[in-house]
Design a protein around this motif. Structure first.
Motif, PDB file in Angstrom:
ATOM      1  N   ALA A  89      27.427   4.437   0.709  1.00 50.79           N
ATOM      2  CA  ALA A  89      26.381   5.213   1.383  1.00 50.79           C
ATOM      3  C   ALA A  89      26.706   6.700   1.345  1.00 50.79           C
ATOM      4  O   ALA A  89      25.827   7.530   1.112  1.00 50.79           O
ATOM      5  CB  ALA A  89      26.220   4.737   2.829  1.00 50.79           C
ATOM      6  N   TRP A  90      27.960   7.049   1.543  1.00 47.34           N
ATOM      7  CA  TRP A  90      28.375   8.446   1.535  1.00 47.34           C
ATOM      8  C   TRP A  90      28.192   9.058   0.144  1.00 47.34           C
ATOM      9  O   TRP A  90      27.759  10.197   0.011  1.00 47.34           O
ATOM     10  CB  TRP A  90      29.831   8.547   1.969  1.00 47.34           C
ATOM     11  N   ARG A  91      28.501   8.293  -0.883  1.00 47.22           N
ATOM     12  CA  ARG A  91      28.439   8.824  -2.248  1.00 47.22           C
ATOM     13  C   ARG A  91      27.015   9.001  -2.753  1.00 47.22           C
ATOM     14  O   ARG A  91      26.764   9.896  -3.549  1.00 47.22           O
ATOM     15  CB  ARG A  91      29.223   7.927  -3.184  1.00 47.22           C
ATOM     16  N   VAL A  92      26.086   8.141  -2.347  1.00 44.07           N
ATOM     17  CA  VAL A  92      24.727   8.201  -2.910  1.00 44.07           C
ATOM     18  C   VAL A  92      23.738   8.942  -2.027  1.00 44.07           C
ATOM     19  O   VAL A  92      22.601   9.135  -2.429  1.00 44.07           O
ATOM     20  CB  VAL A  92      24.175   6.784  -3.205  1.00 44.07           C
ATOM     21  N   ARG A  93      24.127   9.387  -0.876  1.00 40.65           N
ATOM     22  CA  ARG A  93      23.178   9.951   0.082  1.00 40.65           C
ATOM     23  C   ARG A  93      22.470  11.196  -0.420  1.00 40.65           C
ATOM     24  O   ARG A  93      21.346  11.450  -0.043  1.00 40.65           O
ATOM     25  CB  ARG A  93      23.868  10.226   1.410  1.00 40.65           C
ATOM     26  N   LYS A  94      23.077  11.993  -1.282  1.00 44.92           N
ATOM     27  CA  LYS A  94      22.466  13.235  -1.761  1.00 44.92           C
ATOM     28  C   LYS A  94      21.752  13.067  -3.097  1.00 44.92           C
ATOM     29  O   LYS A  94      21.097  13.978  -3.550  1.00 44.92           O
ATOM     30  CB  LYS A  94      23.541  14.317  -1.902  1.00 44.92           C
ATOM     31  N   LYS A  95      21.891  11.912  -3.733  1.00 39.91           N
ATOM     32  CA  LYS A  95      21.258  11.691  -5.027  1.00 39.91           C
ATOM     33  C   LYS A  95      19.786  11.339  -4.841  1.00 39.91           C
ATOM     34  O   LYS A  95      19.347  10.979  -3.752  1.00 39.91           O
ATOM     35  CB  LYS A  95      21.971  10.570  -5.781  1.00 39.91           C
ATOM     36  N   ARG A  96      19.049  11.399  -5.935  1.00 38.65           N
ATOM     37  CA  ARG A  96      17.632  11.066  -5.886  1.00 38.65           C
ATOM     38  C   ARG A  96      17.474   9.584  -5.539  1.00 38.65           C
ATOM     39  O   ARG A  96      18.033   8.713  -6.196  1.00 38.65           O
ATOM     40  CB  ARG A  96      16.989  11.353  -7.238  1.00 38.65           C
ATOM     41  N   VAL A 104      20.366   1.256   3.270  1.00 39.91           N
ATOM     42  CA  VAL A 104      20.625  -0.157   2.981  1.00 39.91           C
ATOM     43  C   VAL A 104      22.125  -0.432   3.035  1.00 39.91           C
ATOM     44  O   VAL A 104      22.562  -1.450   3.585  1.00 39.91           O
ATOM     45  CB  VAL A 104      20.022  -0.559   1.616  1.00 39.91           C
ATOM     46  N   SER A 105      22.928   0.478   2.485  1.00 38.84           N
ATOM     47  CA  SER A 105      24.383   0.302   2.509  1.00 38.84           C
ATOM     48  C   SER A 105      24.929   0.302   3.933  1.00 38.84           C
ATOM     49  O   SER A 105      25.813  -0.491   4.262  1.00 38.84           O
ATOM     50  CB  SER A 105      25.069   1.402   1.695  1.00 38.84           C
ATOM     51  N   VAL A 106      24.406   1.180   4.772  1.00 39.47           N
ATOM     52  CA  VAL A 106      24.868   1.223   6.169  1.00 39.47           C
ATOM     53  C   VAL A 106      24.470  -0.060   6.898  1.00 39.47           C
ATOM     54  O   VAL A 106      25.270  -0.627   7.654  1.00 39.47           O
ATOM     55  CB  VAL A 106      24.317   2.477   6.879  1.00 39.47           C
TER      56      VAL A 106
END
Length: 187
Positions: A89-96, A104-106
């Motif tokens: 969740a942390w890694r994808v939060r800023k991506k499109r 969903v990850s959280v």
């Protein structure tokens, strides 16, 4: 047309229907929601520790080996998966499109952590349900609580080692890329 000869458009606001301002309706909805949440909490606080201890007791069948096995299994899996999901969740939060993936990850992380959270409510809880759960785990699932704690520690160590290896390898790849693109030193 209404009975007094005025035309009604059918899109009347809640304030016009109830005779109250809109903020009052929102406040009533929030108050009802809070009351329902408190009632749900009280019901679940009385039910879940007992229910979870009985489930674990059924898995353990009063055997130390099974209690320890299931404790380690729940401790490792239900600690490592949430850590991985939170990291994703942390890694994808800023991506499109990453916000939906992060949410969903959280949600998956919280769902994966539920068995450990239920065990924690039994261990740290002071309610009658928590004490009943402790007694059940002590007699019907010996070794489960300690093994769950050990499994959680193992999961954190595995996660830290995994992060270390991934970060180290990505740094080495970046250094090799920089070394490959820079000109050789002049002698």
């Amino acid at each position: 047309m209404s009975g007094d000869g005025t035309i009604q458009d059918g899109n009347t606001s809640a304030a016009a229907k109830t005779g109250r301002p809109g903020w009052v309706n929102k406040a009533i909805l929030i108050a009802v929601g809070v009351v329902l949440l408190v009632i749900a909490y009280l019901i679940l606080a009385a039910f879940l520790p007992r229910w979870w201890s009985i489930r674990v007791a059924n898995l353990s069948e009063q055997a130390f080996s099974k209690g320890i096995f299931w404790g380690l299994a729940f401790g490792i899996v239900c600690s490592l998966l949430p850590l991985l999901f939170f990291t994703a969740a942390w890694r994808v939060r800023k991506k499109r499109g990453g916000k939906v993936t992060a949410i969903v990850s959280v949600v998956l992380a919280v769902a994966a952590a539920i068995p450990n959270l239920l065990t924690l409510t039994i261990v740290l809880g002071s309610s009658n349900a928590a004490h009943a759960g402790e007694r059940t785990l002590d007699t019907e699932a010996p070794g489960f609580r300690g093994a769950t704690a050990l499994g959680a520690v193992i999961a954190v160590i595995v996660f830290a080692a995994l992060v270390f290896v991934i970060v180290r390898s990505s740094r080495r790849r970046a250094q090799k890329r920089i070394a490959a693109t820079s000109p050789p030193p002049q002698v």
